[in-house]
Enzyme design. Sequence first.
Site, PDB file in Angstrom:
ATOM      1  N   SER A   1       0.830  -1.215   0.000  1.00  0.00           N
ATOM      2  CA  SER A   1       0.000   0.000   0.000  1.00  0.00           C
ATOM      3  C   SER A   1       0.858   1.257   0.000  1.00  0.00           C
ATOM      4  CB  SER A   1      -0.886   0.027   1.248  1.00  0.00           C
ATOM      5  OG  SER A   1      -1.608   1.240   1.306  1.00  0.00           O
TER       6      SER A   1
ATOM      7  N   TYR B   1      -1.704  -0.456  10.181  1.00  0.00           N
ATOM      8  CA  TYR B   1      -1.914  -0.945   8.805  1.00  0.00           C
ATOM      9  C   TYR B   1      -0.649  -0.721   7.966  1.00  0.00           C
ATOM     10  CZ  TYR B   1      -3.867  -1.160   4.068  1.00  0.00           C
ATOM     11  OH  TYR B   1      -4.105  -1.460   2.747  1.00  0.00           O
TER      12      TYR B   1
END
Length: 239
Positions: A136, A149
């Site tokens: 990501s 995350y």
Amino acid sequence: MDAPVVVITGASSGIGEATARLLAAQGARLVLGARRADRLAALAAELGGDVRTLATDVRSRADVAALVDLAVTAFGRLDVVVANAGAAHVGPLDEQPVEAWDEMIDVNLRGVLHAVAAALPVFRAQSAGHLISIVSTSGLRIVPDQVVYAATKNAVRTLCEGLRQEAGPHLRVTAISPGFTATEFVDAVPDPTRRREYREQMDRIAMPPDAIARAVAYAMAQPPTVDVGEIVVRPTAQN
Ligand SMILES: NC(=O)c1ccc[n+]([C@@H]2O[C@H](COP(=O)([O-])OP(=O)(O)OC[C@H]3O[C@@H](n4cnc5c(N)ncnc54)[C@H](OP(=O)(O)O)[C@@H]3O)[C@@H](O)[C@H]2O)c1
């Protein structure tokens, strides 16, 4: 590559589903895993052709091993694993339950490790194989509310680079960093106000998931001796 055999985790929605659709259209043979087996079955029926599905929780090493076994049993080989399944809990560290951190570590990091553990011996025996992990841009530009995350995604980035260095001349390792992508990811935001904000932002700037599917296909399509290490794909409007 002639009709590559591709395992995709998290293929029941979003980027995984879009990748399955694109690769199926390009003639790949697919083995799709996720927890929502009904979604996988519906997708397989729609795609037709050489598609297998298996209810898979990537937090379970045995489940991921069974998914890889299915590819080898059904098609005799395994060319690519797309480690795509992911969990995101957003919010400040002060407010997040530790269980949310555990889930992100277990799905985003341990789930990829389970894929490596299952696929690497197959890749070694074939002297060929390609691990593609969906990480990501959250790990490239660190922002509040996505700290754990991002940490799990950067752990996978590190894993990919380390595996690449250990891989030798026959294995390929790719980390793809999507920016904001229009998927079901926002549904998992627990706080309703934040969820609304994320959804509004998604409607405004997010790119469709097939933008990432095309990046997967690009990495796969290179000659066997060409290893695409990292791809970053953002909506143009993203900071
Ligand atoms: N959307 C974005 O803006 C964005 C940006 C950067 C990176 N990503 C990454 O892209 C990947 C795909 O996410 P998405 O955006 O396509 O969201 P999504 O539509 O919510 O898809 C997530 C997928 O992961 C699967 N999954 C979640 N937990 C799982 C588990 N324990 N075992 C097996 N599968 C599991 C889900 O399937 P089941 O629920 O059926 O198990 C689903 O298929 C993730 O790794 C995510 O971190 C997304």
